[in-house]
Scaffold this active site. Structure first.
Site, PDB file in Angstrom:
ATOM      1  CE1 TYR A  26      -2.357  -4.418 -10.046  1.00 24.60           C
ATOM      2  CE2 TYR A  26      -4.378  -5.495  -9.378  1.00 24.60           C
ATOM      3  CZ  TYR A  26      -3.697  -4.355  -9.752  1.00 24.60           C
ATOM      4  OH  TYR A  26      -4.354  -3.158  -9.812  1.00 24.60           O
ATOM      5  CG  HIS A  30      -3.850  -4.542  -5.237  1.00 24.46           C
ATOM      6  ND1 HIS A  30      -2.869  -4.733  -6.185  1.00 24.46           N
ATOM      7  CD2 HIS A  30      -4.290  -3.270  -5.382  1.00 24.46           C
ATOM      8  CE1 HIS A  30      -2.728  -3.616  -6.874  1.00 24.46           C
ATOM      9  NE2 HIS A  30      -3.581  -2.708  -6.408  1.00 24.46           N
ATOM     10  CE1 TYR A  49      -9.633   2.132  -7.324  1.00 22.29           C
ATOM     11  CE2 TYR A  49      -7.937   2.774  -5.792  1.00 22.29           C
ATOM     12  CZ  TYR A  49      -8.318   2.414  -7.069  1.00 22.29           C
ATOM     13  OH  TYR A  49      -7.387   2.338  -8.067  1.00 22.29           O
ATOM     14  CD1 TRP A  88       0.032   1.436  -5.703  1.00 27.34           C
ATOM     15  CD2 TRP A  88       0.900   0.081  -4.159  1.00 27.34           C
ATOM     16  NE1 TRP A  88      -0.799   0.351  -5.599  1.00 27.34           N
ATOM     17  CE2 TRP A  88      -0.285  -0.496  -4.655  1.00 27.34           C
ATOM     18  CE3 TRP A  88       1.619  -0.592  -3.173  1.00 27.34           C
ATOM     19  CZ2 TRP A  88      -0.767  -1.703  -4.206  1.00 27.34           C
ATOM     20  CZ3 TRP A  88       1.134  -1.806  -2.716  1.00 27.34           C
ATOM     21  CH2 TRP A  88      -0.038  -2.351  -3.230  1.00 27.34           C
ATOM     22  CD1 TRP A  89      -0.100   4.161  -8.581  1.00 32.01           C
ATOM     23  CD2 TRP A  89       0.536   6.210  -9.172  1.00 32.01           C
ATOM     24  NE1 TRP A  89      -1.149   5.004  -8.316  1.00 32.01           N
ATOM     25  CE2 TRP A  89      -0.791   6.271  -8.673  1.00 32.01           C
ATOM     26  CE3 TRP A  89       1.133   7.382  -9.601  1.00 32.01           C
ATOM     27  CZ2 TRP A  89      -1.518   7.457  -8.605  1.00 32.01           C
ATOM     28  CZ3 TRP A  89       0.411   8.566  -9.525  1.00 32.01           C
ATOM     29  CH2 TRP A  89      -0.905   8.594  -9.035  1.00 32.01           C
TER      30      TRP A  89
END
Length: 123
Positions: A26, A30, A49, A88-89
């Site tokens: 993860y 990112h 964000y 991506w999701w």
């Protein structure tokens, strides 16, 4: 990301669980977010964000952002319709566990990230 529409600028906080075996993966993805995903986030009126990780008592992600548009639901629908964002999701959802009852993924269902209520803010 269900919210009401036409509310103007506001801050949003969300949370969910990260699978312990996916922490390194993860962080790695990112560190190199796909440019088309970043472009869509900006085009959807999302600013400042951030995603934070807490490891205890279990790996939990907290996201914070400002929504600066005037139609949150419409902007989120446009984001959900973007094929790169969907890919991506699909990748990141597999690393996560939603706290939302009935959640099936970021694109469909009642929402993937748990929603929060802002109870304090100072600028």
């Amino acid at each position: 990301m269900a919210q009401t529409t036409n509310q103007g600028p506001r801050r949003i906080g969300q949370w969910l669980y990260l699978k312990p075996e996916c922490i390194d993966e993860y962080k790695k993805c990112h560190a190199a977010v796909w440019p088309k995903v970043l472009e869509q986030i900006k085009d959807s009126n999302v600013r400042d964000y951030s995603i934070f990780l807490s490891l205890t008592p279990r790996p939990t992600l907290f996201a914070s952002f400002k929504y600066v548009g005037n139609s949150f639901d419409e902007d989120m629908k446009r984001m959900a319709g973007n094929e790169k964002v969907q890919a991506w999701w699909a990748m990141t959802d597999g690393m996560q566990e939603s706290p939302v009852e009935g959640a099936v993924g970021s694109k469909d269902g009642p929402g993937w990230w748990g929603q929060t209520e802002e109870v304090f803010y100072v600028e």
